[in-house]
Design a protein around this motif. Sequence first.
Motif, mmCIF file in Angstrom:
data_model
loop_
_atom_site.group_PDB
_atom_site.id
_atom_site.type_symbol
_atom_site.label_atom_id
_atom_site.label_comp_id
_atom_site.label_asym_id
_atom_site.label_seq_id
_atom_site.Cartn_x
_atom_site.Cartn_y
_atom_site.Cartn_z
ATOM 1 N N ARG A 260 -5.698 3.053 -5.354
ATOM 2 C CA ARG A 260 -4.930 3.755 -4.328
ATOM 3 C C ARG A 260 -3.466 3.883 -4.758
ATOM 4 O O ARG A 260 -2.851 4.936 -4.594
ATOM 5 C CB ARG A 260 -5.017 3.019 -2.976
ATOM 6 C CG ARG A 260 -4.175 3.708 -1.928
ATOM 7 C CD ARG A 260 -4.231 3.064 -0.572
ATOM 8 N NE ARG A 260 -5.474 3.336 0.118
ATOM 9 C CZ ARG A 260 -5.658 3.083 1.407
ATOM 10 N NH1 ARG A 260 -4.681 2.543 2.128
ATOM 11 N NH2 ARG A 260 -6.814 3.346 1.981
ATOM 12 N N GLU A 261 -2.932 2.819 -5.322
ATOM 13 C CA GLU A 261 -1.531 2.852 -5.747
ATOM 14 C C GLU A 261 -1.326 3.938 -6.818
ATOM 15 O O GLU A 261 -0.410 4.766 -6.728
ATOM 16 C CB GLU A 261 -1.116 1.474 -6.308
ATOM 17 C CG GLU A 261 0.342 1.431 -6.710
ATOM 18 C CD GLU A 261 0.720 0.132 -7.429
ATOM 19 O OE1 GLU A 261 -0.050 -0.836 -7.381
ATOM 20 O OE2 GLU A 261 1.799 0.120 -8.041
ATOM 21 N N LEU B 148 -1.619 7.453 -5.314
ATOM 22 C CA LEU B 148 -0.418 7.861 -4.559
ATOM 23 C C LEU B 148 0.744 8.171 -5.500
ATOM 24 O O LEU B 148 1.514 9.097 -5.267
ATOM 25 C CB LEU B 148 -0.037 6.765 -3.552
ATOM 26 C CG LEU B 148 -0.998 6.632 -2.355
ATOM 27 C CD1 LEU B 148 -0.661 5.406 -1.514
ATOM 28 C CD2 LEU B 148 -0.965 7.898 -1.494
ATOM 29 N N LYS C 63 -8.224 0.976 0.034
ATOM 30 C CA LYS C 63 -6.999 0.217 -0.260
ATOM 31 C C LYS C 63 -7.212 -0.678 -1.495
ATOM 32 O O LYS C 63 -8.362 -1.026 -1.826
ATOM 33 C CB LYS C 63 -6.552 -0.608 0.943
ATOM 34 C CG LYS C 63 -7.443 -1.769 1.300
ATOM 35 C CD LYS C 63 -6.764 -2.582 2.389
ATOM 36 C CE LYS C 63 -7.539 -3.810 2.764
ATOM 37 N NZ LYS C 63 -8.613 -3.634 3.714
ATOM 38 N N CYS C 64 -6.120 -1.023 -2.149
ATOM 39 C CA CYS C 64 -6.205 -1.855 -3.346
ATOM 40 C C CYS C 64 -6.856 -3.203 -2.989
ATOM 41 O O CYS C 64 -6.755 -3.648 -1.841
ATOM 42 C CB CYS C 64 -4.810 -2.100 -3.917
ATOM 43 S SG CYS C 64 -3.891 -0.564 -4.147
ATOM 44 N N ARG D 112 -3.235 -6.195 -4.714
ATOM 45 C CA ARG D 112 -2.048 -6.122 -3.846
ATOM 46 C C ARG D 112 -1.341 -7.471 -3.748
ATOM 47 O O ARG D 112 -0.511 -7.685 -2.894
ATOM 48 C CB ARG D 112 -2.337 -5.587 -2.451
ATOM 49 C CG ARG D 112 -3.709 -5.664 -1.898
ATOM 50 C CD ARG D 112 -3.785 -5.142 -0.474
ATOM 51 N NE ARG D 112 -4.339 -6.146 0.402
ATOM 52 C CZ ARG D 112 -5.618 -6.323 0.615
ATOM 53 N NH1 ARG D 112 -6.507 -5.553 0.035
ATOM 54 N NH2 ARG D 112 -6.038 -7.289 1.425
ATOM 55 N N LYS E 16 2.656 -7.502 -2.778
ATOM 56 C CA LYS E 16 3.011 -6.214 -3.382
ATOM 57 C C LYS E 16 3.263 -5.175 -2.279
ATOM 58 O O LYS E 16 4.268 -4.465 -2.313
ATOM 59 C CB LYS E 16 1.891 -5.739 -4.313
ATOM 60 C CG LYS E 16 2.281 -4.533 -5.131
ATOM 61 C CD LYS E 16 1.311 -4.314 -6.263
ATOM 62 C CE LYS E 16 1.941 -3.424 -7.318
ATOM 63 N NZ LYS E 16 1.061 -3.215 -8.461
ATOM 64 N N CYS E 17 2.352 -5.095 -1.297
ATOM 65 C CA CYS E 17 2.516 -4.128 -0.209
ATOM 66 C C CYS E 17 3.832 -4.382 0.529
ATOM 67 O O CYS E 17 4.528 -3.453 0.931
ATOM 68 C CB CYS E 17 1.377 -4.231 0.795
ATOM 69 S SG CYS E 17 -0.258 -4.276 0.065
ATOM 70 N N CYS F 34 5.572 -2.449 -3.860
ATOM 71 C CA CYS F 34 4.806 -1.229 -4.104
ATOM 72 C C CYS F 34 5.679 -0.018 -3.801
ATOM 73 O O CYS F 34 6.108 0.171 -2.655
ATOM 74 C CB CYS F 34 3.539 -1.213 -3.241
ATOM 75 S SG CYS F 34 2.598 0.313 -3.481
ATOM 76 N N VAL G 143 4.893 3.007 -3.501
ATOM 77 C CA VAL G 143 4.280 4.057 -2.676
ATOM 78 C C VAL G 143 3.787 3.524 -1.329
ATOM 79 O O VAL G 143 3.013 4.186 -0.649
ATOM 80 C CB VAL G 143 3.124 4.749 -3.444
ATOM 81 C CG1 VAL G 143 3.669 5.677 -4.509
ATOM 82 C CG2 VAL G 143 2.164 3.737 -4.064
ATOM 83 N N ALA G 144 4.261 2.346 -0.945
ATOM 84 C CA ALA G 144 3.787 1.723 0.307
ATOM 85 C C ALA G 144 4.018 2.638 1.508
ATOM 86 O O ALA G 144 3.212 2.663 2.436
ATOM 87 C CB ALA G 144 4.463 0.378 0.516
ATOM 88 N N CYS H 123 1.112 4.823 2.152
ATOM 89 C CA CYS H 123 -0.177 4.123 2.256
ATOM 90 C C CYS H 123 -0.317 3.547 3.670
ATOM 91 O O CYS H 123 0.519 2.742 4.101
ATOM 92 C CB CYS H 123 -0.214 2.997 1.221
ATOM 93 S SG CYS H 123 -1.571 1.844 1.457
ATOM 94 N N TYR I 83 -2.200 1.287 4.844
ATOM 95 C CA TYR I 83 -2.272 -0.183 4.828
ATOM 96 C C TYR I 83 -0.895 -0.777 4.534
ATOM 97 O O TYR I 83 -0.483 -1.749 5.166
ATOM 98 C CB TYR I 83 -3.299 -0.657 3.795
ATOM 99 C CG TYR I 83 -3.550 -2.135 3.873
ATOM 100 C CD1 TYR I 83 -4.327 -2.673 4.898
ATOM 101 C CD2 TYR I 83 -2.983 -3.014 2.950
ATOM 102 C CE1 TYR I 83 -4.538 -4.038 4.994
ATOM 103 C CE2 TYR I 83 -3.188 -4.386 3.042
ATOM 104 C CZ TYR I 83 -3.971 -4.888 4.068
ATOM 105 O OH TYR I 83 -4.160 -6.240 4.161
ATOM 106 N N GLY I 84 -0.178 -0.165 3.598
ATOM 107 C CA GLY I 84 1.158 -0.647 3.261
ATOM 108 C C GLY I 84 2.085 -0.591 4.473
ATOM 109 O O GLY I 84 2.852 -1.519 4.728
HETATM 110 S S1 SF4 Z 1 0.842 -0.629 -0.203
HETATM 111 FE FE1 SF4 Z 1 -0.620 -2.155 -0.963
HETATM 112 S S2 SF4 Z 1 -2.676 -1.250 -0.602
HETATM 113 FE FE2 SF4 Z 1 -1.144 0.407 -0.431
HETATM 114 S S3 SF4 Z 1 -1.048 1.326 -2.439
HETATM 115 FE FE3 SF4 Z 1 0.551 -0.220 -2.370
HETATM 116 S S4 SF4 Z 1 -0.400 -2.106 -3.183
HETATM 117 FE FE4 SF4 Z 1 -2.053 -0.675 -2.686
#
Ligand code: SF4
Length: 296
Positions: free
Chosen positions: A59-60, A63, A260-261, A266, A271-272, A276, A278-279, A282, A284-285
Motif C-alpha cells: 500500500r505504501e 500510494l 493495508k501494510c 508498518r 511507521k503510520c 510514512c 503517504v500516511a 492512507c 488506516y494511516g
Molecule cells: S500509513 Fe501505515 S498502512 Fe498506510 S501506507 Fe503508510 S505504513 Fe502502510
Amino acid sequence: MPATKFICRDGSTIPIKQCLSHCPNAQRCMFLPTLRSVAESLNRKLDKPSVTELIAGTRETYLKKTQPYAVDPMQQLYALHGSAVHTIQEGHNEGNIITEERLADDITSGKFDLYGQIVDLSDNTLGDYKVTSSYKLMKALGYYKIDVPTGEVYKTGLKKGQPKTRKEWLTDGVRHLLDWAIQLNYYRILLEEAGFKVKDMVIQALCRDYSLRMAAERNITRPLYLIKIDKISDRWVKLYMKVKAKRLEKALKEKHLPEKCSARERWHERKCQSYCNVAEFCPYGRLVKRAMNKAA
Ligand code: SF4
Ligand code: SF4
C-alpha cells in the motif's frame, strides 16, 4: 509519481520546483545544493519497482507511485547518506571492489552499495551502508535486557523481603532485520546470476543518534556496527518478491488501493504514526494518526 512537495520547518508544504527556484522564507532551511540532491534522489525513473520498493508495504509503495506526496528534506538526508559515503570514498575503492551497480531480473531491479574485498581477505563480500536509529540497531543486533538478582533483598517498603535485581544486557536475542536480510539476499541473488560469487553479506550501520543518552540506554556504545547477514534460500526470497511485485502491478493496473501494510511493514504502527510519507492518503494511516492525536 515521485514526491512533489517539500515540508518546510514550520510544517507548511511547497512544490519542490518552487522551493528550488525561490524559498519564501528569509533563509533556506539548508543549502540549495543539498536540497537539489534531495530532490534528485526522489526522482528515480525505473522501468519496474526496485527491491526496496517491493520490500516496503504494497500500500505504501502504491500510494507513493500514485499520489502527489510531500517529504521533509531533513528526513531524506539520512537516505542520502549512502551516496554521500560513496562520494567521500571516491578514489579509495581501488582493488577488487565494485560499487553502486544496478542489476535487474524479470521481477525487480536493485543497486547494491559495494562488492569485493571490503572486510577481510575474501574478495567477495557484498556490503551495504545504512544510517539508522539506536532503536533499530538495538533490535537488529538482538539486544535485550533481563533482571538479574543481586543477592540482596529489600529491607523496607512495599517490596520488603523481595530479592533486589539489576538490569543486564544480553546480546543473543532474535535479530529483527528481516527487511535488511531480504534486501541483501536479493542483491546477492542478482550478483550471483550475473556470475559473481558472494561469500558474505555485511551491513555497515551508522547510528544517527549515537551521541544521545538514549543510545547508551539501548546498549549502543559505538557509532558504527558491522552486521553479518545470513543467507536466506533463493527460492523463498524470489517467491516473496514475486508475490509482492504481482500484487503491486495488479493494484496499479486496476487502480485500487491494496490492503493495508502488514504489522511488520508498518513497524507495529510506528511507521503510520510518524515515518510514512503517504500516511495522509492512507485511510488506516489517518486513523492511527487521529488516535495518536487524541491520546496526546
Ligand atoms: S500509513 Fe501505515 S498502512 Fe498506510 S501506507 Fe503508510 S505504513 Fe502502510
Ligand atoms: S528551502 Fe526549506 S524552508 Fe525554504 S521552501 Fe525549501 S523546504 Fe521550505
